[in-house]
Design a protein around this motif. Structure first.
Motif, PDB file in Angstrom:
ATOM      1  N   MET A  71      -4.557   0.315  -4.774  1.00  0.00           N
ATOM      2  CA  MET A  71      -4.939   0.060  -3.389  1.00  0.00           C
ATOM      3  C   MET A  71      -6.169  -0.827  -3.290  1.00  0.00           C
ATOM      4  SD  MET A  71      -2.746   0.952  -1.283  1.00  0.00           S
ATOM      5  CE  MET A  71      -3.755   0.567   0.147  1.00  0.00           C
ATOM      6  N   ARG A  72      -7.046  -0.784  -4.274  1.00  0.00           N
ATOM      7  CA  ARG A  72      -8.176  -1.721  -4.258  1.00  0.00           C
ATOM      8  C   ARG A  72      -7.670  -3.154  -4.401  1.00  0.00           C
ATOM      9  NH1 ARG A  72     -10.690   2.768  -6.763  1.00  0.00           N
ATOM     10  NH2 ARG A  72     -10.287   2.092  -8.906  1.00  0.00           N
ATOM     11  N   ARG A  73      -6.599  -3.350  -5.161  1.00  0.00           N
ATOM     12  CA  ARG A  73      -5.997  -4.688  -5.258  1.00  0.00           C
ATOM     13  C   ARG A  73      -5.386  -5.095  -3.920  1.00  0.00           C
ATOM     14  NH1 ARG A  73      -4.418  -2.619 -10.371  1.00  0.00           N
ATOM     15  NH2 ARG A  73      -2.323  -2.122  -9.612  1.00  0.00           N
ATOM     16  N   VAL A  74      -4.728  -4.160  -3.247  1.00  0.00           N
ATOM     17  CA  VAL A  74      -4.142  -4.472  -1.942  1.00  0.00           C
ATOM     18  C   VAL A  74      -5.236  -4.892  -0.962  1.00  0.00           C
ATOM     19  CG1 VAL A  74      -2.960  -3.480   0.056  1.00  0.00           C
ATOM     20  CG2 VAL A  74      -2.110  -3.014  -2.250  1.00  0.00           C
ATOM     21  N   HIS A  75      -6.347  -4.179  -0.954  1.00  0.00           N
ATOM     22  CA  HIS A  75      -7.421  -4.524  -0.018  1.00  0.00           C
ATOM     23  C   HIS A  75      -8.064  -5.857  -0.367  1.00  0.00           C
ATOM     24  CE1 HIS A  75      -7.514  -1.208   2.786  1.00  0.00           C
ATOM     25  NE2 HIS A  75      -7.186  -0.413   1.784  1.00  0.00           N
ATOM     26  N   TRP A  76      -8.065  -6.233  -1.618  1.00  0.00           N
ATOM     27  CA  TRP A  76      -8.520  -7.575  -1.972  1.00  0.00           C
ATOM     28  C   TRP A  76      -7.613  -8.621  -1.333  1.00  0.00           C
ATOM     29  CZ3 TRP A  76      -6.234 -11.528  -4.924  1.00  0.00           C
ATOM     30  CH2 TRP A  76      -7.086 -12.610  -5.214  1.00  0.00           C
ATOM     31  N   LEU A  77      -6.303  -8.381  -1.375  1.00  0.00           N
ATOM     32  CA  LEU A  77      -5.366  -9.296  -0.729  1.00  0.00           C
ATOM     33  C   LEU A  77      -5.641  -9.406   0.773  1.00  0.00           C
ATOM     34  CD1 LEU A  77      -1.923  -8.295  -2.315  1.00  0.00           C
ATOM     35  CD2 LEU A  77      -3.185 -10.396  -2.741  1.00  0.00           C
TER      36      LEU A  77
END
Length: 256
Positions: A145-151
């Motif tokens: 989810m941290r990767r999703v929020h980076w997106l």
């Protein structure tokens, strides 16, 4: 009989043109339709999404539209806010195609959409299955989810999202109600919450929180050794979900 996928188009209430498929295995329309909402960055032509749609088609017709900003649909993705209009358009299309019982099945982002649609939209489905749903927004407690929020939040991330096939809308001006805030409104419509014990995006605590918020009116399945959303679905689990939805809507017809 091999499934047949026919291209379909629908228009959401706010005018966004949505494209997807109607998948059937019978020569004529059956009475049960599964309206399927995919997860973030997915679309109906992705292999593991298509496999899920094909499996559901063993149990009835399937209507699946690419959410706005995804796949072949127009518009921009609001990541679960305005997408309730997209799922409503899919359900309305299933009714127009002649299905008497229309159920919704959502995965991840699509699961949050299915919960909010059932709680907030005037035209409810006959039953709902939410698979791998978040209970709240801005989840950052897993690396995925941290990767999703980076997106979603970083300029370079939004460019990367476009490379993944997702066209993002600007950030929310008004924060939509979370699934946790509205899920209690779904009863008495049958609701099934399905969550993998090894979900690497949203841990099982999300499913427990949603179940508690329903006051126990929903059914909760915690699946051992299952990870996240469509890519984690086995044929047997899809069959179990389809059978539950079929039985619950048939039982309601019998009672009524």
């Amino acid at each position: 009989m091999s499934p047949t996928a026919t291209p379909v188009t629908a228009v959401a209430r706010d005018g966004v043109v949505l494209r997807g498929v109607h998948v059937t295995t019978a020569p004529t329309v059956t009475e049960l339709a599964f309206v399927v909402g995919h997860g973030f960055t997915n679309h109906v032509r992705k292999p593991y999404v298509s496999r899920v749609l094909t499996r559901f088609a063993r149990h009835g017709g399937v209507v699946a539209l690419d959410f706005r900003g995804h796949g072949r649909s127009d518009g921009l993705s609001s990541v679960g806010g305005d997408e309730i209009h997209d799922l409503a358009a899919g359900a309305a299309l299933a009714r127009r195609l002649g299905y008497r019982r229309v159920v919704t099945v959502g995965f991840s982002m699509g699961a949050s959409v299915a919960l909010r649609h059932a709680a907030l939209h005037a035209e409810r489905p006959d039953a709902i299955a939410a698979v791998s749903s978040p209970s709240r927004w801005w989840v950052r407690d897993t690396p995925a989810m941290r990767r999703v929020h980076w997106l979603l939040e970083q300029p370079h991330g939004r460019l990367a999202a476009r490379a993944l096939g997702v066209r993002l809308a600007p950030p929310w001006r008004t924060v939509p109600e979370t699934p946790l805030e509205v899920v209690h409104r779904i009863a008495p419509t049958p609701l099934l919450l399905v969550h993998g014990e090894d979900d690497h995006y949203f841990g099982p605590a999300h499913a427990h929180a949603l179940h508690r918020a329903t006051g126990g009116s929903a059914e909760l399945w915690l699946e051992p050794r299952v990870r996240h959303a469509e890519s984690a679905m086995t044929p047997a689990l899809v069959d179990r979900i389809a059978t539950w939805l079929d039985r619950e809507t048939t039982d309601r017809e019998t009672v009524s």
